[in-house]
Design a protein around this motif. Structure first.
Motif, short mmCIF file in Angstrom:
data_model
loop_
_atom_site.label_atom_id
_atom_site.label_comp_id
_atom_site.label_asym_id
_atom_site.label_seq_id
_atom_site.Cartn_x
_atom_site.Cartn_y
_atom_site.Cartn_z
N GLN A 92 1.83 6.64 -6.90
CA GLN A 92 0.80 7.61 -7.29
C GLN A 92 1.29 9.03 -7.10
N GLN A 93 2.00 9.28 -5.99
CA GLN A 93 2.54 10.62 -5.76
C GLN A 93 3.57 10.97 -6.83
N LYS B 242 0.84 -1.20 0.00
CA LYS B 242 0.00 0.00 0.00
C LYS B 242 0.87 1.25 0.00
N GLU C 62 1.14 4.09 -2.96
CA GLU C 62 0.93 5.50 -2.68
C GLU C 62 2.11 6.33 -3.17
N GLN C 63 3.32 5.82 -2.98
CA GLN C 63 4.50 6.54 -3.46
C GLN C 63 4.50 6.63 -4.99
#
Length: 136
Positions: A56-57, A49, A53-54
């Protein structure tokens, strides 16, 4: 003799105090070592997860940078059509070394080709060795 307090000789009390102090020192030493070891090991891998998230950033940041670089620059807008600067000498500065190298290579290749053609035409057998020494 020795001084006896509460029925325990002085030598035994000092030995017991020394053991208690060394035990405390050992406990402090172990605590310091434990805290030092925690920083020495590599942390565990991040969860899936956290990795997503990284990513996506990073994708959002990349899209923002691409959008920012796609905008036309105001510097080019200030330059008008009537600004005639003349011939740009930088073209010659960049192209001159390449042109010299190509012309030198072609000169050497065509010179050898011309010599071989003349030698073949001069000999009766068609050999290109006419006119050369025995070692050539």
């Amino acid at each position: 003799g020795s001084f006896v307090a509460q029925g325990v000789p002085l030598e035994r009390r000092t030995a017991a105090m020394a053991r208690r102090r060394s035990g405390l020192a050992a406990l402090i030493l172990m605590a310091v070592a434990y805290l030092g070891i925690q920083e020495a090991f590599v942390p565990s891998a991040p969860s899936a997860k956290a990795v997503s998230e990284q990513q996506q950033q990073a994708a959002v940041l990349g899209a923002a940078l691409a959008a920012a670089t796609a905008l036309p620059g105001p510097v080019l807008a200030a330059r008008g059509e009537d600004d005639e600067e003349g011939f740009d000498v930088r073209i010659i500065i960049i192209a001159a070394p390449a042109l010299v190298a190509v012309s030198w290579a072609l000169f050497n290749v065509w010179r050898v080709l011309f010599r071989q053609t003349v030698r073949i035409g001069e000999s009766a057998s068609g050999s290109s060795k006419l006119g050369l020494g025995a070692d050539d």
